[in-house]
Design a protein around this motif. Structure first.
Motif, PDB file in Angstrom:
ATOM      1  N   HIS A 134       0.818  -1.215   0.000  1.00 37.11           N
ATOM      2  CA  HIS A 134       0.000   0.000   0.000  1.00 37.11           C
ATOM      3  C   HIS A 134       0.854   1.269   0.000  1.00 37.11           C
ATOM      4  CE1 HIS A 134      -3.720  -2.177   1.863  1.00 37.11           C
ATOM      5  NE2 HIS A 134      -3.771  -2.144   0.542  1.00 37.11           N
ATOM      6  N   MET A 135       2.194   1.111  -0.052  1.00 40.11           N
ATOM      7  CA  MET A 135       3.064   2.261   0.173  1.00 40.11           C
ATOM      8  C   MET A 135       2.954   3.304  -0.934  1.00 40.11           C
ATOM      9  SD  MET A 135       4.895   3.504   2.466  1.00 40.11           S
ATOM     10  CE  MET A 135       5.273   2.095   3.499  1.00 40.11           C
ATOM     11  N   GLN A 136       2.880   2.876  -2.200  1.00 37.00           N
ATOM     12  CA  GLN A 136       2.763   3.860  -3.283  1.00 37.00           C
ATOM     13  C   GLN A 136       1.486   4.672  -3.139  1.00 37.00           C
ATOM     14  OE1 GLN A 136       3.388   2.774  -7.586  1.00 37.00           O
ATOM     15  NE2 GLN A 136       1.407   3.773  -7.829  1.00 37.00           N
ATOM     16  N   GLN A 137       0.402   3.996  -2.802  1.00 37.37           N
ATOM     17  CA  GLN A 137      -0.866   4.693  -2.621  1.00 37.37           C
ATOM     18  C   GLN A 137      -0.799   5.661  -1.445  1.00 37.37           C
ATOM     19  OE1 GLN A 137      -4.152   2.206  -1.541  1.00 37.37           O
ATOM     20  NE2 GLN A 137      -5.643   3.482  -2.607  1.00 37.37           N
ATOM     21  N   ALA A 138      -0.183   5.223  -0.346  1.00 33.90           N
ATOM     22  CA  ALA A 138      -0.066   6.079   0.840  1.00 33.90           C
ATOM     23  C   ALA A 138       0.804   7.302   0.541  1.00 33.90           C
ATOM     24  CB  ALA A 138       0.522   5.287   2.000  1.00 33.90           C
ATOM     25  N   ALA A 139       1.927   7.085  -0.169  1.00 31.92           N
ATOM     26  CA  ALA A 139       2.798   8.203  -0.533  1.00 31.92           C
ATOM     27  C   ALA A 139       2.103   9.152  -1.491  1.00 31.92           C
ATOM     28  CB  ALA A 139       4.094   7.675  -1.161  1.00 31.92           C
ATOM     29  N   SER A 140       1.280   8.617  -2.398  1.00 33.70           N
ATOM     30  CA  SER A 140       0.535   9.452  -3.337  1.00 33.70           C
ATOM     31  C   SER A 140      -0.468  10.335  -2.605  1.00 33.70           C
ATOM     32  CB  SER A 140      -0.192   8.572  -4.366  1.00 33.70           C
ATOM     33  OG  SER A 140       0.709   7.778  -5.093  1.00 33.70           O
ATOM     34  N   ILE A 141      -1.156   9.758  -1.639  1.00 39.66           N
ATOM     35  CA  ILE A 141      -2.137  10.538  -0.868  1.00 39.66           C
ATOM     36  C   ILE A 141      -1.436  11.612  -0.049  1.00 39.66           C
ATOM     37  CG2 ILE A 141      -3.823  10.402   1.004  1.00 39.66           C
ATOM     38  CD1 ILE A 141      -4.533   7.588  -0.084  1.00 39.66           C
ATOM     39  N   ALA A 275      -1.317  13.754 -10.879  1.00 44.35           N
ATOM     40  CA  ALA A 275      -0.346  12.658 -10.807  1.00 44.35           C
ATOM     41  C   ALA A 275      -0.581  11.814  -9.553  1.00 44.35           C
ATOM     42  CB  ALA A 275       1.074  13.222 -10.810  1.00 44.35           C
ATOM     43  N   GLY A 276      -0.836  12.493  -8.439  1.00 46.26           N
ATOM     44  CA  GLY A 276      -1.100  11.766  -7.195  1.00 46.26           C
ATOM     45  C   GLY A 276      -2.349  10.910  -7.289  1.00 46.26           C
ATOM     46  N   LEU A 277      -3.405  11.433  -7.910  1.00 40.40           N
ATOM     47  CA  LEU A 277      -4.643  10.667  -8.068  1.00 40.40           C
ATOM     48  C   LEU A 277      -4.421   9.439  -8.955  1.00 40.40           C
ATOM     49  CD1 LEU A 277      -7.202  13.590  -8.543  1.00 40.40           C
ATOM     50  CD2 LEU A 277      -7.092  12.008  -6.606  1.00 40.40           C
ATOM     51  N   ILE A 278      -3.663   9.627 -10.036  1.00 37.37           N
ATOM     52  CA  ILE A 278      -3.371   8.498 -10.928  1.00 37.37           C
ATOM     53  C   ILE A 278      -2.587   7.416 -10.188  1.00 37.37           C
ATOM     54  CG2 ILE A 278      -2.073   7.784 -12.992  1.00 37.37           C
ATOM     55  CD1 ILE A 278      -2.718  10.554 -14.186  1.00 37.37           C
ATOM     56  N   LEU A 279      -1.615   7.852  -9.401  1.00 39.15           N
ATOM     57  CA  LEU A 279      -0.746   6.888  -8.723  1.00 39.15           C
ATOM     58  C   LEU A 279      -1.416   6.207  -7.532  1.00 39.15           C
ATOM     59  CD1 LEU A 279       2.614   8.850  -8.966  1.00 39.15           C
ATOM     60  CD2 LEU A 279       2.026   6.714 -10.125  1.00 39.15           C
ATOM     61  N   THR A 280      -2.567   6.722  -7.097  1.00 42.22           N
ATOM     62  CA  THR A 280      -3.339   5.987  -6.095  1.00 42.22           C
ATOM     63  C   THR A 280      -4.108   4.833  -6.730  1.00 42.22           C
ATOM     64  OG1 THR A 280      -5.271   7.438  -6.315  1.00 42.22           O
ATOM     65  CG2 THR A 280      -3.639   8.026  -4.639  1.00 42.22           C
ATOM     66  N   LYS A 281      -4.257   4.866  -8.046  1.00 39.70           N
ATOM     67  CA  LYS A 281      -5.023   3.846  -8.761  1.00 39.70           C
ATOM     68  C   LYS A 281      -4.155   2.878  -9.545  1.00 39.70           C
ATOM     69  CE  LYS A 281      -8.856   5.806  -7.453  1.00 39.70           C
ATOM     70  NZ  LYS A 281      -9.706   5.159  -6.428  1.00 39.70           N
ATOM     71  N   ILE A 282      -2.967   3.334  -9.982  1.00 43.42           N
ATOM     72  CA  ILE A 282      -2.095   2.514 -10.828  1.00 43.42           C
ATOM     73  C   ILE A 282      -0.802   2.227 -10.078  1.00 43.42           C
ATOM     74  CG2 ILE A 282      -0.803   2.403 -12.996  1.00 43.42           C
ATOM     75  CD1 ILE A 282      -2.850   4.291 -14.205  1.00 43.42           C
ATOM     76  N   GLN A 283      -0.450   0.965  -9.980  1.00 46.95           N
ATOM     77  CA  GLN A 283       0.782   0.574  -9.299  1.00 46.95           C
ATOM     78  C   GLN A 283       1.949   0.641 -10.286  1.00 46.95           C
ATOM     79  OE1 GLN A 283       0.893  -0.180  -6.027  1.00 46.95           O
ATOM     80  NE2 GLN A 283       3.108  -0.429  -6.051  1.00 46.95           N
ATOM     81  N   ILE A 284       2.973   1.409  -9.947  1.00 47.64           N
ATOM     82  CA  ILE A 284       4.160   1.525 -10.788  1.00 47.64           C
ATOM     83  C   ILE A 284       5.094   0.352 -10.486  1.00 47.64           C
ATOM     84  CG2 ILE A 284       6.183   2.925 -11.359  1.00 47.64           C
ATOM     85  CD1 ILE A 284       3.634   4.164 -12.344  1.00 47.64           C
ATOM     86  N   LYS A 285       5.320  -0.488 -11.498  1.00 45.60           N
ATOM     87  CA  LYS A 285       6.171  -1.662 -11.314  1.00 45.60           C
ATOM     88  C   LYS A 285       7.653  -1.299 -11.399  1.00 45.60           C
ATOM     89  CE  LYS A 285       2.658  -4.482 -11.026  1.00 45.60           C
ATOM     90  NZ  LYS A 285       2.314  -5.116  -9.726  1.00 45.60           N
TER      91      LYS A 285
END
Length: 426
Positions: A134-141, A275-285
């Motif tokens: 969940h870290m990418q989503q948490a950092a995005s938020i 960008a933050g909203l997109i990255l809460t939905k899409i996981q960057i591999k």
């Protein structure tokens, strides 16, 4: 990802931490505009005196980042954050009674000290309470809050300044820190701190210098973090050379106005939010590719703005806003994946030193960049400065693409001094 989002927000400690950040960040921007209004308009300060406001805040955050990270790893982060919030609440309250510039500078310097203490502890606590998936989503938020308050805060502050005295703004900001501290009281205690208190005393006996050295050794042992810091520092330096001169660039437009500058600044913040909203939905591999592409997009946006300004292109409200939004969108795809990946790669007991060092380096680049840009711009002109900066960002992204392999190397075997005893026991 919607199901993942629900799981993240069902994490009560995370909700408390992010609510605390929202309240304190919003308060920060309320008081910052009030300080500039007080010093610049009511006290008729010179440009140099106004610039010292930013330096008063930034210098302690630049110098104390790694040291603050040591204490964030050594002590309980919950109590560090609460103490920092309470201290900052009283410091902001002191602005109500400020009667001279040196009062403002002193209080802001103290504010910078406690902010430098708070940030590594906050990021380390985020690492403790949020699982890696969940870290990418948490950092995005978190980035959404930071940049959203940059738009909402000044607008709200401007409205409040129109109906209330400046001192009322300072009181509101002071209360926001106390409210933030109250929310943090309910955060859980760090599990590794409890283990340290129960048995492992070696960490407590280490000197601050030893822990600083240990933190730097860890950064060097993780290729993504080590090379990522270099990329981010150079990129931030080149970016800030031009970013600080935006008002001077738009001054060359025939259709320039304060509303145009305000609209472009809002669009810039909006790009980061998107960008933050997109990255809460899409996981960057592969975060390296995201950072490279984002850096190139950022440079492309800056350069196009400079060219269209030079040719006096009509309808600047449209093209300048769109390009500023695009550039900031690219910046979001650089900063957010980098931060989230660093949090994923770093163990909780090292996160304070790692993130404190990164924050210090980024702040240093943010200070040196505008100074360098001001000197270069005075010789070659602001349009040429923007073209130079944008070209530099694009070149950096191309070089990073060809040198991307070091980022992807596996982390070298690294065992912290504080972890050796538990591992032996196991």
């Amino acid at each position: 990802m919607e199901h993942s989002s629900n799981k993240l927000f069902s994490n009560k400690p995370y909700r408390l931490l992010i609510s605390s950040q929202l309240i304190s960040n919003l308060g920060d921007w309320l008081s910052l505009l009030a300080v500039f209004t007080l010093v610049g308009l009511k006290w008729n300060a010179t440009p140099f005196e106004v610039s010292l406001i930013v330096l008063s805040l930034a210098i302690p955050m630049t110098l104390l980042g790694p040291l603050s990270g040591v204490f964030a790893d050594r002590l309980e982060r919950k109590y560090i954050m609460i103490a920092s919030d309470v201290a900052r609440g009283f410091i902001i309250m002191g602005l109500v009674f400020a009667e001279d510039l040196w009062h403002i500078y002193t209080l802001l310097f103290l504010l910078g000290i406690f902010s430098s203490i708070f940030n590594p502890a906050k990021n380390g606590k985020l690492k403790e309470i949020v699982p890696n998936h969940h870290m990418q989503q948490a950092a995005s938020i978190s980035s959404l809050i930071e940049n959203g308050t940059k738009i909402i805060g000044p607008a709200l502050s401007g409205f409040l300044l129109a109906i209330w005295d400046i001192q009322i703004i300072f009181i509101i900001d002071s209360l926001s820190f106390f409210l933030s501290a109250f929310l943090l009281i309910k955060l859980p205690i760090s599990h590794y701190t409890q283990q340290s208190n129960n048995g492992t005393e070696k960490k407590q006996k280490q000197s601050i210098v030893q822990e600083l050295t240990e933190g730097l050794a860890y950064i060097k042992s993780v290729p993504f973090i080590f090379y990522g810091i270099i990329l981010m520092a150079v990129m931030m330096f080149v970016l800030q050379m031009a970013d600080s001169q935006f008002v001077l660039l738009f001054r060359e437009l025939k259709e320039v106005s304060s509303s145009l500058i305000g609209t472009v600044m809002a669009a810039s913040g909006g790009g980061f939010i998107i960008a933050g909203l997109i990255l809460t939905k899409i996981q960057i591999k592969r975060p390296v590719y995201s950072m490279i592409a984002g850096c190139f997009i950022l440079g492309l946006g800056f350069g196009t703005i400079a060219l269209l300004t030079q040719f006096q292109t009509p309808y600047p409200f449209i093209w300048a806003s769109l390009l500023a939004c695009l550039g900031s969108l690219g910046a979001g795809f650089v900063f957010i994946p980098f931060q989230s990946t660093v949090l994923q790669e770093t163990p909780a007991e090292m996160s304070g030193r790692t993130l404190g060092t990164i924050g210090s380096i980024m702040m240093f680049s943010s200070l040196v960049g505008p100074l360098t840009g001001g000197i270069i711009g005075s010789y070659i002109g602001v349009t040429s400065l923007f073209l130079l900066s944008s070209s530099g960002l694009c070149i950096i992204s191309v070089i990073a693409f060809f040198l991307r392999k070091p980022f992807g190397r596996e982390k070298e075997v690294y065992v912290t001094q504080s972890n050796r005893e538990p591992q032996r026991a196991t």
